[in-house]
Design a protein around this motif. Structure first.
Motif, short mmCIF file in Angstrom:
data_model
loop_
_atom_site.label_atom_id
_atom_site.label_comp_id
_atom_site.label_asym_id
_atom_site.label_seq_id
_atom_site.Cartn_x
_atom_site.Cartn_y
_atom_site.Cartn_z
N TYR A 190 0.84 -1.20 0.00
CA TYR A 190 0.00 0.00 0.00
C TYR A 190 0.88 1.26 0.00
N GLY A 191 1.93 1.24 0.81
CA GLY A 191 2.86 2.37 0.85
C GLY A 191 3.50 2.63 -0.51
N LEU A 192 3.86 1.56 -1.22
CA LEU A 192 4.41 1.73 -2.57
C LEU A 192 3.39 2.37 -3.50
N CYS A 193 2.14 1.95 -3.39
CA CYS A 193 1.08 2.54 -4.23
C CYS A 193 0.86 4.00 -3.89
N VAL A 194 0.94 4.34 -2.61
CA VAL A 194 0.80 5.74 -2.21
C VAL A 194 1.98 6.55 -2.77
N GLN A 195 3.17 5.96 -2.77
CA GLN A 195 4.33 6.64 -3.35
C GLN A 195 4.11 6.97 -4.82
N VAL A 196 3.60 6.00 -5.56
CA VAL A 196 3.32 6.23 -6.98
C VAL A 196 2.31 7.37 -7.13
N ALA A 197 1.29 7.37 -6.28
CA ALA A 197 0.27 8.42 -6.35
C ALA A 197 0.88 9.79 -6.04
N VAL A 198 1.64 9.88 -4.97
CA VAL A 198 2.21 11.17 -4.55
C VAL A 198 3.23 11.67 -5.57
N LEU A 199 4.18 10.79 -5.94
CA LEU A 199 5.24 11.20 -6.86
C LEU A 199 4.74 11.36 -8.29
N GLY A 200 3.75 10.58 -8.67
CA GLY A 200 3.19 10.70 -10.01
C GLY A 200 2.29 11.91 -10.15
N TYR A 201 1.62 12.25 -9.05
CA TYR A 201 0.73 13.40 -9.08
C TYR A 201 1.52 14.70 -9.08
N LYS A 202 2.59 14.73 -8.29
CA LYS A 202 3.42 15.93 -8.21
C LYS A 202 4.90 15.53 -8.22
N PRO A 203 5.48 15.28 -9.40
CA PRO A 203 6.86 14.80 -9.49
C PRO A 203 7.90 15.74 -8.88
N SER A 204 7.60 17.02 -8.79
CA SER A 204 8.58 17.97 -8.26
C SER A 204 8.59 18.05 -6.74
N ILE A 205 7.75 17.27 -6.07
CA ILE A 205 7.68 17.32 -4.61
C ILE A 205 9.03 16.90 -4.02
N SER A 206 9.41 17.54 -2.92
CA SER A 206 10.66 17.17 -2.26
C SER A 206 10.51 15.78 -1.64
N MET A 207 11.62 15.10 -1.45
CA MET A 207 11.58 13.75 -0.87
C MET A 207 11.04 13.80 0.56
N SER A 208 11.38 14.83 1.31
CA SER A 208 10.89 14.90 2.69
C SER A 208 9.37 15.11 2.72
N HIS A 209 8.86 15.95 1.83
CA HIS A 209 7.41 16.14 1.77
C HIS A 209 6.71 14.87 1.26
N ALA A 210 7.31 14.21 0.28
CA ALA A 210 6.73 12.95 -0.21
C ALA A 210 6.68 11.93 0.91
N TRP A 211 7.75 11.83 1.69
CA TRP A 211 7.81 10.89 2.80
C TRP A 211 6.67 11.17 3.79
N ILE A 212 6.48 12.44 4.11
CA ILE A 212 5.42 12.82 5.06
C ILE A 212 4.05 12.42 4.51
N TYR A 213 3.79 12.73 3.24
CA TYR A 213 2.50 12.38 2.64
C TYR A 213 2.28 10.87 2.64
N VAL A 214 3.30 10.11 2.25
CA VAL A 214 3.17 8.65 2.19
C VAL A 214 2.85 8.09 3.57
N VAL A 215 3.59 8.53 4.56
CA VAL A 215 3.38 8.02 5.93
C VAL A 215 2.01 8.44 6.45
N LEU A 216 1.66 9.70 6.28
CA LEU A 216 0.36 10.16 6.78
C LEU A 216 -0.80 9.43 6.11
N ILE A 217 -0.77 9.35 4.80
CA ILE A 217 -1.86 8.69 4.07
C ILE A 217 -1.93 7.21 4.46
N GLY A 218 -0.79 6.54 4.45
CA GLY A 218 -0.76 5.11 4.76
C GLY A 218 -1.20 4.79 6.17
N VAL A 219 -0.67 5.53 7.15
CA VAL A 219 -1.00 5.27 8.55
C VAL A 219 -2.46 5.62 8.83
#
Length: 129
Positions: free
Chosen positions: A50-79
Motif C-alpha cells: 500500500y505504501g508503494l502505491c501511495v508513493q506512486v500516487a504522490v510522486l506521479g501526481y506531483k513529481p517535483s515534490i521534495s523527498m521529505s514532503h513525499a515521505w510525510i505524505y506517504v506516511v500520513l496517508i498510509g497510517v
C-alpha cells in the motif's frame, strides 16, 4: 488533472478498495505461516505494498515534490488509512479492531518508504517528470 496524474492514482485507489472489501468480510482466513502473530506479518506486507502505491500516487501526481514532503505524505496517508481500516473492522461482524494491527500497518508503510528514491527513479524512467 492530467492523464499521468490520473494513472498515478489508480493503484492506490484499487488497493484501497481491495483492503476495504477484505476488511468487510466477516470471516477472512489467510493461509497459515505456523506462527502465532502471522496476521501482523500479513498486515505489514499488505501495507508495505500500500505504501508503494501511495508513493506512486504522490510522486506521479506531483513529481517535483521534495523527498521529505513525499515521505510525510506517504506516511500520513498510509497510517491514517490503516487506522481507518481498523475502525471500519470494529463494525464488521466477527471482526475486531486491534491497535497491534494498526501498528503492523504503520510498520509496513514505514518500511516501504525505504524505496521512495527507487520509486521516484522508476517513475522518472517512465517519463513522469
Amino acid at each position: 488533472m492530467s492523464t499521468r496524474q490520473f494513472l498515478a492514482l489508480i493503484p492506490v485507489v484499487v488497493l484501497s478498495i481491495a483492503i476495504f472489501v477484505a476488511s468487510s468480510l466477516p470471516a477472512l482466513s489467510p493461509p497459515s505461516l505456523g506462527i502465532e502473530w502471522q496476521d501482523k506479518v500479513f498486515h505489514a506486507i499488505a501495507y508495505f505494498v500500500y505504501g508503494l502505491c501511495v508513493q506512486v500516487a504522490v510522486l506521479g501526481y506531483k513529481p517535483s515534490i521534495s523527498m521529505s514532503h513525499a515521505w510525510i505524505y506517504v506516511v500520513l496517508i498510509g497510517v491514517l488509512f490503516g487506522i481507518s481500516d481498523e475502525v471500519h473492522q470494529a463494525y464488521v461482524p466477527s471482526r475486531m479492531a486491534e491497535v497491534a494491527d494498526a501498528v503492523a500497518d504503520a510498520i509496513g508503510v514505514l518500511l516501504s518508504t525505504t524505496l521512495l528514491g527507487a520509486t521516484r527513479r522508476f517513475l522518472f524512467r517512465l517519463g513522469w517528470r
